[in-house]
Design a protein around this motif. Structure first.
Motif, mmCIF file in Angstrom:
data_model
loop_
_atom_site.group_PDB
_atom_site.id
_atom_site.type_symbol
_atom_site.label_atom_id
_atom_site.label_comp_id
_atom_site.label_asym_id
_atom_site.label_seq_id
_atom_site.Cartn_x
_atom_site.Cartn_y
_atom_site.Cartn_z
ATOM 1 N N PRO A 132 0.990 -0.946 -0.180
ATOM 2 C CA PRO A 132 -0.128 0.012 -0.235
ATOM 3 C C PRO A 132 0.653 0.879 -0.422
ATOM 4 O O PRO A 132 0.092 2.380 -0.304
ATOM 5 C CB PRO A 132 -0.970 -0.293 1.505
ATOM 6 N N LEU A 133 2.293 1.549 0.222
ATOM 7 C CA LEU A 133 3.289 2.330 0.344
ATOM 8 C C LEU A 133 4.149 2.255 -1.091
ATOM 9 O O LEU A 133 4.557 3.479 -1.775
ATOM 10 C CB LEU A 133 4.100 2.412 1.837
ATOM 11 N N ALA A 134 3.614 1.638 -2.078
ATOM 12 C CA ALA A 134 4.206 1.455 -2.796
ATOM 13 C C ALA A 134 3.909 2.923 -3.601
ATOM 14 O O ALA A 134 4.586 3.761 -4.658
ATOM 15 C CB ALA A 134 4.359 -0.059 -3.982
ATOM 16 N N PHE A 135 2.969 4.024 -4.269
ATOM 17 C CA PHE A 135 2.810 4.727 -5.078
ATOM 18 C C PHE A 135 1.801 5.547 -3.805
ATOM 19 O O PHE A 135 0.952 5.037 -3.274
ATOM 20 C CB PHE A 135 1.963 4.190 -5.893
ATOM 21 N N ASN A 136 2.100 6.496 -3.213
ATOM 22 C CA ASN A 136 1.427 7.816 -2.550
ATOM 23 C C ASN A 136 0.649 7.842 -3.288
ATOM 24 O O ASN A 136 1.035 9.916 -3.982
ATOM 25 C CB ASN A 136 2.756 8.967 -2.192
ATOM 26 N N PHE A 137 -0.778 8.029 -3.544
ATOM 27 C CA PHE A 137 -1.553 8.242 -3.995
ATOM 28 C C PHE A 137 -2.124 9.905 -3.346
ATOM 29 O O PHE A 137 -2.173 9.634 -2.296
ATOM 30 C CB PHE A 137 -2.256 7.638 -5.089
ATOM 31 N N PRO A 138 -2.907 11.220 -4.154
ATOM 32 C CA PRO A 138 -3.104 11.892 -2.941
ATOM 33 C C PRO A 138 -4.160 11.441 -2.682
ATOM 34 O O PRO A 138 -5.521 10.187 -2.576
ATOM 35 C CB PRO A 138 -3.761 12.368 -4.400
ATOM 36 N N ARG A 139 -4.774 12.149 -1.158
ATOM 37 C CA ARG A 139 -5.964 12.871 -0.745
ATOM 38 C C ARG A 139 -6.545 13.292 -0.576
ATOM 39 O O ARG A 139 -6.413 14.464 -0.261
ATOM 40 C CB ARG A 139 -5.921 11.619 0.686
#
Ligand code: KG4
Ligand code: ZN
Length: 358
Positions: A218-225
């Motif tokens: 789940p930390l592989a890509f830092n998708f926006p919140r």
């Protein structure tokens, strides 16, 4: 509305014990044909769901005309099965609750006309139910062979996350809804479905992303919140676009997509926003408990995250009751029935019916 509880009221006045109330629920708002018998708004005596998912998978989503045709074919056998499994005949039912909206017009009409026909033939009252209200009332239900489930306590902060809706709703009592916020673009389920398609997973996307995430980081890509500070609204289109951009970048580089990592990172982002905002709203509105409902509430990561992070009790329906079913319609129908609601047979479906005007 006509008062159908007179006979029950006079029973109370004569201080004879109130008999159990059984509601037949009918649900055809999208691509599930379902019927159920529920006792006293809580105990499921039967719940039959015919999913059309395999029919629609070839189109990558729900094909409305195919859905309504399939509802017509299956609705009567499904109702018969629900009655049989509850060991009941229609004459032992107290009322019929049917989804009136929101949903696909052609699908809703099938359930509505069936309910009206049954009502005409049996003399039973019919109650039109809002599909989002039904999702909320799934949290009161349990199967008759299960231990009694604790009842949600008001005031409640409810998060509804389905394929078509994402809403935060405050409830200070049964059937009272104050809509605090909603998605400004995609619904949470819709985001799951669209991202699943982007990364080459099948329909429906939610379960496929959940499964792929199991082996992903789940930390592989830092998708926006998108926090949308100062409001109780949500937005998921930016997250979807960020996944699309990442997919394009990876495709340009060549090689196979890290599907599990993309799925897990997307899921982590959406779950983070849903859980954080709901907990924050529950605190601000002094809600005693939290309720999560709708198809996306079947998501394991969302369920675990709520249970781990929330400081107040969290009610989430059992997995089978998160996605569309008729038990939730019968459950909501009970609370309307005991309030005296019965709708006229000229009621029409309401494909865009909001849960609350406020
Ligand atoms: O409530 P529902 O059955 O139908 C509507 O009222 O829309 O919700 C369907 C949505 C779909 O978008 C589906 O992908 C999503 O719920 N869903 C899930 C999961 N199971 C179903 N999303 C995430 N994780 C799941 N396990
Ligand atoms: Zn639904």
């Amino acid at each position: 509305m006509k008062d159908v509880t007179k006979s029950k009221k006079s029973v109370i006045e004569n201080s004879t014990p109130l008999s159990d109330t059984r509601i037949l629920g009918i649900e055809t708002s999208c691509d599930e044909t379902a019927a159920s018998i529920v006792e006293n708004g809580r105990v499921i005596l039967s719940s039959v769901v015919a999913s059309q998912v395999d029919l629609h998978a070839q189109y990558g989503g729900v094909f409305p005309e195919v859905a309504s045709r399939q509802h017509i074919l299956t609705i009567y056998p499904i109702i018969e099965q629900a009655l049989q499994q509850a060991h009941m005949t229609i004459s032992e039912v107290d009322a019929i609750a049917v989804t009136r909206g929101p949903g696909l017009a052609g699908s809703l009409v099938v359930g509505m006309n069936t309910a009206k026909g049954l009502s005409l033939a049996s003399g039973l009252p019919v109650i039109g139910i809002n599909h989002l209200e039904a999702h909320i009332y799934a949290a009161w239900l349990y199967f008759q062979n299960e231990p009694v489930k604790s009842e949600p306590q008001f005031p409640l902060l409810s998060l509804i996350v389905s394929g078509g809706h994402t809403e935060l709703v405050f409830m200070d009592d049964h059937l009272n809804y104050q809509r605090l916020g909603a998605t400004l673009d995609d619904a949470a389920g819709e985001a799951f479905d669209k991202v699943a398609r982007l990364i080459g997973l099948g329909y429906p996307g939610g379960p496929a992303i959940q499964k792929a995430s199991l082996s992903g980081n789940p930390l592989a890509f830092n998708f926006p919140r998108a926090w949308l500070e100062g409001t109780w609204n949500f937005s998921f289109s930016g997250l979807k676009t960020a996944v699309l951009r990442e997919v394009r970048k990876l495709e340009e580089k060549g090689g196979s997509l890290p599907v599990s990592d993309l799925a897990a990172s997307f899921q982590a982002a959406i779950v983070d926003v849903l859980v954080s905002k709901t907990m924050h709203a529950a605190q601000d509105f002094h809600a005693k408990e939290i309720l999560v409902a709708g198809g996306v509430s079947a998501n394991r990561s969302l369920r675990d995250s709520f249970q781990m992070r929330a400081s107040s009790p969290v009610h989430i329906p059992s997995i089978a009751l998160c996605t569309d079913n008729a038990a939730m319609v019968a459950g909501a129908g009970y609370y309307r029935f005991i309030k005296g609601q019965s709708d006229l047979l000229n009621m029409d479906v309401l494909p865009n019916w909001p849960l609350s005007e406020t």
